[in-house]
Design an enzyme around this catalytic site. Structure first.
Site, short mmCIF file in Angstrom:
data_model
loop_
_atom_site.label_atom_id
_atom_site.label_comp_id
_atom_site.label_asym_id
_atom_site.label_seq_id
_atom_site.Cartn_x
_atom_site.Cartn_y
_atom_site.Cartn_z
N GLU A 1 43.63 46.81 80.24
CA GLU A 1 44.54 47.90 80.62
C GLU A 1 43.78 49.21 80.75
O GLU A 1 44.07 50.01 81.63
CB GLU A 1 45.68 48.01 79.59
N GLU B 1 40.18 37.52 77.37
CA GLU B 1 41.58 37.78 77.72
C GLU B 1 41.77 37.69 79.23
O GLU B 1 41.52 38.67 79.94
CB GLU B 1 41.99 39.18 77.26
N HIS C 1 39.43 46.90 76.83
CA HIS C 1 40.68 46.19 77.15
C HIS C 1 40.98 46.34 78.65
O HIS C 1 40.76 47.41 79.22
CB HIS C 1 41.83 46.75 76.31
N SER D 1 49.29 36.50 75.62
CA SER D 1 50.57 35.82 75.33
C SER D 1 50.52 34.88 74.13
O SER D 1 51.21 33.84 74.10
CB SER D 1 51.09 35.09 76.57
N GLY E 1 50.66 39.77 78.47
CA GLY E 1 52.04 40.25 78.55
C GLY E 1 52.92 39.45 79.50
O GLY E 1 54.01 39.89 79.87
N LYS F 1 49.05 48.55 71.26
CA LYS F 1 49.03 49.28 72.54
C LYS F 1 49.69 50.66 72.35
O LYS F 1 49.57 51.24 71.28
CB LYS F 1 49.66 48.45 73.65
N ASN G 1 47.34 44.08 68.56
CA ASN G 1 47.12 45.26 69.40
C ASN G 1 48.48 45.88 69.71
O ASN G 1 49.24 45.34 70.52
CB ASN G 1 46.40 44.81 70.68
#
Ligand code: PGA
Length: 227
Positions: A102, A149, A100, A186, A155, A11, A9
Site C-alpha cells: 500500500e 504478500e 508494504h 487475507s 484485503g 493499517k 497490521n
C-alpha cells in the site's frame, strides 16, 4: 516446536480510545488462554499516533504483545516536515513494517527509499518486517523478516494456496539467506493453520483480522495449536 511470528497490521485504523478498548478486550480473552504460547511472537503494528497508548497498555497489563510501527522516515532527524524518524519510532516500538504494497502504491515508495528506511531502522535497533509481492523483488540484506504478500490477496478474502506460498517463501529464503519468512494476504482464524503448518512459512501478517481483538485472539489461538 518452530518459532512463529504473528504480526497484526492495523493499517490506518484506530484512535486512542479504540486502542484502549482493543487492549481491554484482548486482555479479557487472553486471561482465558491456557495453551502454550512461548513459541509465538505477537506483534501489533499500529499507527504512529497510538503507539504510545499501545506501549503503555501492553506494559501495564503485562501482555505478550510487542509493539510495531508501519513506517519510518527515509531521512534522519532534521528539516523533514511531517516525517517521523527511526530514532523517534524506536522510543515507542521495537518492530517496523517496511515496504508494504500500500505504501509502494499510494506513497510511491521506491526500492531506493525502502533501503534508506531499512538502514535507518537497523541503525537504531528496530526489527524490520520487509514486505514483497513475490520472490523476484529486491530485498535489503539487513532485514530481519520478509513477508511474502501477493497484492491480489491483500484485503480481498482470497489467499494464495498454502503450497504456493510455501514455495515462494522457500525461494526467498534460498535467495536471501534470511531465515524468517512469513505470509500475508487475507489470513484469518480459519485459514491460518494451513499456512503455519507449511515448513518454509514462519508466521503470518494479518491486516483485517487483527482489528477485532476477539477475531485476532482466535487467530493466535489457532496458530498456537499448530505443530
Ligand atoms: P489483509 O492485509 O490480511 O487484510 O489481507 C494483509 C496486509 O496488507 O498486510
Amino acid at each position: 516446536m518452530k518459532q512463529i511470528l504473528i504480526a497484526g497490521n492495523w493499517k490506518s485504523n484506530k484512535t486512542e480510545d479504540e486502542t484502549k478498548e482493543w487492549l481491554e478486550q484482548w486482555s479479557q480473552s487472553f486471561s482465558t488462554f491456557h495453551g502454550k504460547n512461548e513459541h509465538i511472537t505477537i506483534v501489533i503494528c499500529a499507527p504512529t499516533t497510538v503507539l504510545h497508548v499501545l506501549k503503555e497498555g501492553v506494559k501495564t497489563r503485562d501482555l505478550p504483545i510487542r509493539v510495531g510501527a508501519q513506517n519510518v522516515s527515509a531521512f534522519a532527524d532534521g528539516a523533514f516536515t511531517g516525517e517521523v524518524s527511526a530514532r523517534m519510532v524506536k522510543e515507542l516500538a521495537d518492530w517496523v513494517i517496511i515496504g508494504h504494497s500500500e505504501r509502494r502504491t499510494y506513497q510511491r515508495e521506491t526500492n531506493e527509499d525502502l533501503s534508506a528506511k531499512v538502514a535507518n531502522a537497523k541503525n537504531v535497533g528496530l526489527r524490520v518486517i520487509y514486505c514483497v509481492p513475490d520472490s523476484t523483488e529486491v530485498i535489503p540484506h539487513a532485514v530481519d523478516v520478509v513477508a511474502y504478500e501477493p497484492i491480489w490477496a491483500i484485503g480481498t478474502g482470497k489467499t494464495d494456496t498454502p503450497e504456493n506460498a510455501n514455495s515462494v517463501c522457500a525461494e526467498i529464503k534460498k535467495k536471501t539467506g534470511i531465515s524468517s519468512v512469513i505470509y500475508g494476504g487475507s489470513i484469518n482464524a480459519t485459514n491460518v493453520k494451513q499456512f503455519i503448518s507449511m515448513n518454509a512459512i514462519d508466521g503470518v501478517l494479518p491486516g483485517g483480522a487483527s482489528l477485532d481483538p476477539q477475531v485476532f485472539f482466535r487467530l493466535v489461538t489457532a496458530a498456537g495449536s499448530t505443530h
